[in-house]
Design an enzyme around this catalytic site. Structure first.
Site, PDB file in Angstrom:
ATOM      1  N   ARG A  69      11.896   7.307 -74.803  1.00 42.65           N
ATOM      2  CA  ARG A  69      12.928   6.266 -74.562  1.00 42.65           C
ATOM      3  C   ARG A  69      14.289   6.848 -74.172  1.00 42.65           C
ATOM      4  NH1 ARG A  69      10.550   4.014 -79.371  1.00 42.65           N
ATOM      5  NH2 ARG A  69       8.946   2.550 -78.769  1.00 42.65           N
ATOM      6  N   LYS A  96      21.194   6.155 -60.624  1.00 42.05           N
ATOM      7  CA  LYS A  96      20.021   5.428 -60.137  1.00 42.05           C
ATOM      8  C   LYS A  96      18.847   6.409 -60.119  1.00 42.05           C
ATOM      9  CE  LYS A  96      21.706   1.670 -57.256  1.00 42.05           C
ATOM     10  NZ  LYS A  96      21.768   1.131 -55.876  1.00 42.05           N
ATOM     11  N   GLU A 113      24.782   9.766 -45.253  1.00 38.81           N
ATOM     12  CA  GLU A 113      25.388   9.164 -46.459  1.00 38.81           C
ATOM     13  C   GLU A 113      26.877   9.514 -46.533  1.00 38.81           C
ATOM     14  OE1 GLU A 113      23.707   6.982 -48.053  1.00 38.81           O
ATOM     15  OE2 GLU A 113      21.666   7.625 -48.580  1.00 38.81           O
ATOM     16  N   LYS A 159      32.050   7.611 -54.519  1.00 36.93           N
ATOM     17  CA  LYS A 159      30.896   7.117 -55.282  1.00 36.93           C
ATOM     18  C   LYS A 159      31.275   6.903 -56.739  1.00 36.93           C
ATOM     19  CE  LYS A 159      26.208   6.750 -56.037  1.00 36.93           C
ATOM     20  NZ  LYS A 159      24.849   7.003 -55.587  1.00 36.93           N
ATOM     21  N   GLU A 208      25.272  -2.426 -60.435  1.00 38.88           N
ATOM     22  CA  GLU A 208      25.176  -3.129 -59.149  1.00 38.88           C
ATOM     23  C   GLU A 208      25.142  -4.650 -59.278  1.00 38.88           C
ATOM     24  OE1 GLU A 208      22.954  -1.018 -56.071  1.00 38.88           O
ATOM     25  OE2 GLU A 208      22.347  -2.959 -55.271  1.00 38.88           O
ATOM     26  N   ARG A 213      28.878  -2.223 -56.028  1.00 45.66           N
ATOM     27  CA  ARG A 213      27.976  -1.087 -55.809  1.00 45.66           C
ATOM     28  C   ARG A 213      26.978  -1.349 -54.681  1.00 45.66           C
ATOM     29  NH1 ARG A 213      25.137   3.108 -60.094  1.00 45.66           N
ATOM     30  NH2 ARG A 213      24.114   4.314 -58.463  1.00 45.66           N
ATOM     31  N   ASN A 260      24.831   0.460 -50.138  1.00 51.21           N
ATOM     32  CA  ASN A 260      23.540   0.321 -49.455  1.00 51.21           C
ATOM     33  C   ASN A 260      23.672  -0.051 -47.987  1.00 51.21           C
ATOM     34  OD1 ASN A 260      21.785   0.928 -51.616  1.00 51.21           O
ATOM     35  ND2 ASN A 260      22.301  -1.042 -52.526  1.00 51.21           N
ATOM     36  N   HIS A 317      20.768   0.505 -45.678  1.00 50.11           N
ATOM     37  CA  HIS A 317      19.608   0.865 -46.498  1.00 50.11           C
ATOM     38  C   HIS A 317      18.494  -0.181 -46.462  1.00 50.11           C
ATOM     39  CE1 HIS A 317      22.207   4.043 -47.857  1.00 50.11           C
ATOM     40  NE2 HIS A 317      21.370   4.474 -48.767  1.00 50.11           N
ATOM     41  N   HIS A 331      15.240   1.440 -45.632  1.00 47.97           N
ATOM     42  CA  HIS A 331      14.074   1.472 -46.529  1.00 47.97           C
ATOM     43  C   HIS A 331      12.844   0.887 -45.834  1.00 47.97           C
ATOM     44  CE1 HIS A 331      16.675   1.745 -50.460  1.00 47.97           C
ATOM     45  NE2 HIS A 331      16.530   2.910 -49.850  1.00 47.97           N
ATOM     46  N   HIS A 369      15.157  10.083 -45.442  1.00 48.91           N
ATOM     47  CA  HIS A 369      15.973   8.955 -45.923  1.00 48.91           C
ATOM     48  C   HIS A 369      17.261   8.811 -45.112  1.00 48.91           C
ATOM     49  CE1 HIS A 369      17.736   6.095 -48.702  1.00 48.91           C
ATOM     50  NE2 HIS A 369      18.799   6.874 -48.831  1.00 48.91           N
TER      51      HIS A 369
HETATM   52  P1  NAD Z   1      14.552  15.762 -50.671  1.00 50.99           P
HETATM   53  O1  NAD Z   1      14.769  15.723 -52.119  1.00 50.99           O
HETATM   54  O2  NAD Z   1      13.188  15.468 -50.160  1.00 50.99           O
HETATM   55  O3  NAD Z   1      15.010  17.177 -50.130  1.00 50.99           O
HETATM   56  C1  NAD Z   1      14.899  17.447 -48.765  1.00 50.99           C
HETATM   57  C2  NAD Z   1      14.094  18.732 -48.491  1.00 50.99           C
HETATM   58  O4  NAD Z   1      14.935  19.859 -48.706  1.00 50.99           O
HETATM   59  C3  NAD Z   1      12.891  18.933 -49.387  1.00 50.99           C
HETATM   60  O5  NAD Z   1      11.866  19.531 -48.645  1.00 50.99           O
HETATM   61  C4  NAD Z   1      13.422  19.895 -50.439  1.00 50.99           C
HETATM   62  O6  NAD Z   1      12.394  20.632 -51.070  1.00 50.99           O
HETATM   63  C5  NAD Z   1      14.298  20.772 -49.610  1.00 50.99           C
HETATM   64  N1  NAD Z   1      15.391  21.442 -50.295  1.00 50.99           N
HETATM   65  C6  NAD Z   1      16.142  20.985 -51.311  1.00 50.99           C
HETATM   66  N2  NAD Z   1      17.161  21.832 -51.547  1.00 50.99           N
HETATM   67  C7  NAD Z   1      17.025  22.855 -50.677  1.00 50.99           C
HETATM   68  C8  NAD Z   1      17.793  24.017 -50.416  1.00 50.99           C
HETATM   69  N3  NAD Z   1      18.928  24.263 -51.056  1.00 50.99           N
HETATM   70  N4  NAD Z   1      17.353  24.870 -49.465  1.00 50.99           N
HETATM   71  C9  NAD Z   1      16.226  24.592 -48.761  1.00 50.99           C
HETATM   72  N5  NAD Z   1      15.491  23.484 -48.937  1.00 50.99           N
HETATM   73  C10 NAD Z   1      15.904  22.622 -49.881  1.00 50.99           C
HETATM   74  O7  NAD Z   1      15.527  14.743 -49.900  1.00 50.99           O
HETATM   75  P2  NAD Z   1      17.048  14.356 -50.116  1.00 50.99           P
HETATM   76  O8  NAD Z   1      17.539  14.002 -48.785  1.00 50.99           O
HETATM   77  O9  NAD Z   1      17.765  15.339 -50.923  1.00 50.99           O
HETATM   78  O10 NAD Z   1      16.935  13.027 -51.005  1.00 50.99           O
HETATM   79  C11 NAD Z   1      16.301  11.879 -50.512  1.00 50.99           C
HETATM   80  C12 NAD Z   1      15.879  11.031 -51.678  1.00 50.99           C
HETATM   81  O11 NAD Z   1      17.031  10.622 -52.414  1.00 50.99           O
HETATM   82  C13 NAD Z   1      15.151   9.769 -51.277  1.00 50.99           C
HETATM   83  O12 NAD Z   1      14.008   9.611 -52.087  1.00 50.99           O
HETATM   84  C14 NAD Z   1      16.155   8.668 -51.549  1.00 50.99           C
HETATM   85  O13 NAD Z   1      15.539   7.459 -51.868  1.00 50.99           O
HETATM   86  C15 NAD Z   1      16.915   9.240 -52.704  1.00 50.99           C
HETATM   87  N6  NAD Z   1      18.271   8.699 -52.869  1.00 50.99           N
HETATM   88  C16 NAD Z   1      18.645   8.284 -54.087  1.00 50.99           C
HETATM   89  C17 NAD Z   1      19.921   7.823 -54.301  1.00 50.99           C
HETATM   90  C18 NAD Z   1      20.356   7.438 -55.683  1.00 50.99           C
HETATM   91  O14 NAD Z   1      21.449   6.876 -55.830  1.00 50.99           O
HETATM   92  N7  NAD Z   1      19.586   7.749 -56.694  1.00 50.99           N
HETATM   93  C19 NAD Z   1      20.838   7.782 -53.252  1.00 50.99           C
HETATM   94  C20 NAD Z   1      20.436   8.225 -51.991  1.00 50.99           C
HETATM   95  C21 NAD Z   1      19.140   8.684 -51.812  1.00 50.99           C
HETATM   96  N1  GLY Z   2      22.852   5.067 -53.159  1.00 49.81           N
HETATM   97  C1  GLY Z   2      23.190   3.782 -53.637  1.00 49.81           C
HETATM   98  C2  GLY Z   2      23.729   3.739 -55.020  1.00 49.81           C
HETATM   99  O1  GLY Z   2      23.804   4.738 -55.703  1.00 49.81           O
HETATM  100  O2  GLY Z   2      24.080   2.716 -55.481  1.00 49.81           O
END
Ligand code: NAD
Ligand code: GLY
Length: 369
Positions: A124, A146, A188, A230, A240, A244, A248, A251, A255, A268
């Site tokens: 939890r 998130k 972003e 942010k 949100e 917030r 998006n 997005h 998405h 993404h």
């Molecule tokens: P990712 O986590 O897939 O990383 C991108 C690629 O880079 C992967 O292959 C990873 O292994 C590689 N990588 C990571 N760090 C590295 C480094 N320093 N050197 C070499 N390779 C490296 O993608 P991302 O763009 O980081 O994140 C996308 C994800 O984030 C999506 O799932 C999206 O939905 C999510 N997201 C979440 C929020 C939130 O608020 N929680 C906001 C925006 C996006």
């Molecule tokens: N990336 C959207 C949020 O964090 O709200």
């Protein structure tokens, strides 16, 4: 540059936490050890990031006598699933981790979102720390709590709001990031300028080439300014219920592209870029911004090497995918649109016909860069 460090705070009362931004932070035990009282932590990472940074993080932690239990997951958006999440739970239970054990998410947004969700659920709620290693995760996903996994019917549909205790953004990790991933992160970054920080948008127009060339000072500025935006939004509206949602922009369309093309096909950030141009097109058709503004936004995305045309999934398929959006209320789609540079709004005024027209004018057969 090695010693330059910027610190921001996400102000959420008892759940407040610092964001450290700088170069070489992975090697600085004094930034992370004060947050760790136990002698053992779990580091969730993936097969790409582990060989690059796991040993360094482990070595830094070992200077405080902290041992690391690594959980190394397969790499990719297509693995942001229940099955992969369960591997984290298997490791936590197998090693008899306690509720007070700290989970560190070392990697991009996929690892951060999954590691954070695992931390939210395990017994939890166990404490967790974000160590983001992509531009996208440093400017966005590691901040704000998130956490989620994907469902075949929709992106990030299963998840929780769960704040980390610390975000440690080491800009030097971006040295190994593939160009395509760096560019995806810029989507972003540009978003913050568009939704609420017009001065930053202008700064990006001037400094984009330095970011693409990975100039460290420019990257630190961009990450700092993005996280400032942010953190302000999250502090004002953690779960949100209002502002917030503006984060998006692009997005809802993005998405739909990610889910419609199959997770991992479009990054993404790429999907968000094409989605943002659809949102700009629609804003223009509603008479809220002019064609010159759409062209100005498009120019910046093109310079960043990001797609400005979306893949042709078919308008009906877009609408179907978008109907799962988390902003839908009483069955009515609400979209983030632009009323000017730095002036995003959430609106339900666009008709399906207007939405379809904006999608169609921004689609090519496979999408394009
Ligand atoms: P990712 O986590 O897939 O990383 C991108 C690629 O880079 C992967 O292959 C990873 O292994 C590689 N990588 C990571 N760090 C590295 C480094 N320093 N050197 C070499 N390779 C490296 O993608 P991302 O763009 O980081 O994140 C996308 C994800 O984030 C999506 O799932 C999206 O939905 C999510 N997201 C979440 C929020 C939130 O608020 N929680 C906001 C925006 C996006
Ligand atoms: N990336 C959207 C949020 O964090 O709200």
């Amino acid at each position: 540059m090695q010693n330059l460090i910027e610190t921001l705070h996400v102000a959420l009362d008892e759940r407040s936490y610092p964001i450290h931004i700088g170069s070489g932070l992975l090697d600085r035990p004094e930034l992370i050890l004060p947050h760790i009282k136990q002698k053992r932590v779990v580091v969730v990472t993936n097969e790409t990031v582990a060989p690059l940074y796991l040993a360094r993080l482990s070595s830094t932690l070992s200077t405080g006598g902290v041992e690391v239990l690594p959980v190394v997951l397969p790499d990719g958006e297509q693995f942001k699933t229940w099955e992969t999440l369960n591997r984290i739970f298997d490791a936590l239970l197998g090693a008899r981790c306690e509720r007070s054990t700290i989970l560190i998410a070392l990697g991009g947004g996929v690892i951060g979102d999954m590691g954070g969700f695992a931390a939210a659920c395990y017994q939890r709620g166990m404490p967790f720390i974000q160590v983001p290693t992509t531009l996208l995760s440093q400017v966005d996903s590691s901040v704000g709590g998130k956490t989620a996994i994907n469902h075949p019917l929709g992106k990030n549909m299963i998840g929780a709001f769960y704040q980390p205790k610390l975000v440690l953004a080491d800009i030097a990790t971006l040295d190994t990031l593939p160009d395509r991933e760096l560019k995806a992160g810029l989507a972003e970054v540009i978003k913050y300028g568009l939704i609420r920080d017009p001065e930053f948008f202008v700064w990006l127009e001037i400094n984009l080439d330095k970011l693409l060339a990975r100039d460290q000072a420019s990257l630190i500025h961009a990450v700092h300014r993005s996280c400032t935006n942010k953190a302000e939004v999250v502090a004002a509206d953690e779960r949100e219920s209002g502002e917030r949602a503006l984060l998006n922009l692009g997005h809802t369309f993005g998405h739909a592209i990610e889910t419609g093309m199959g997770y991992g096909e479009w990054l993404h950030g790429e999907a968000v870029a094409a989605g943002t141009l659809i949102a700009a097109e629609l804003s223009c058709r509603l008479g809220w911004i002019d064609v010159d503004m759409v062209a100005r936004i498009e120019r910046l995305f093109v310079r960043a090497g990001l797609p400005v045309m979306a893949p042709r999934l078919g308008a009906a398929r877009y609408l179907e995918l978008m109907s799962h959006d988390k902003k839908v209320q009483d069955g009515k789609l609400r979209l983030v649109l632009l009323r000017g540079l730095g002036q995003a709004v959430v609106s339900d005024v666009a008709t399906d016909e207007q939405i379809v027209a904006a999608i169609e004018v921004r689609c090519t057969k496979m999408g394009s860069f």
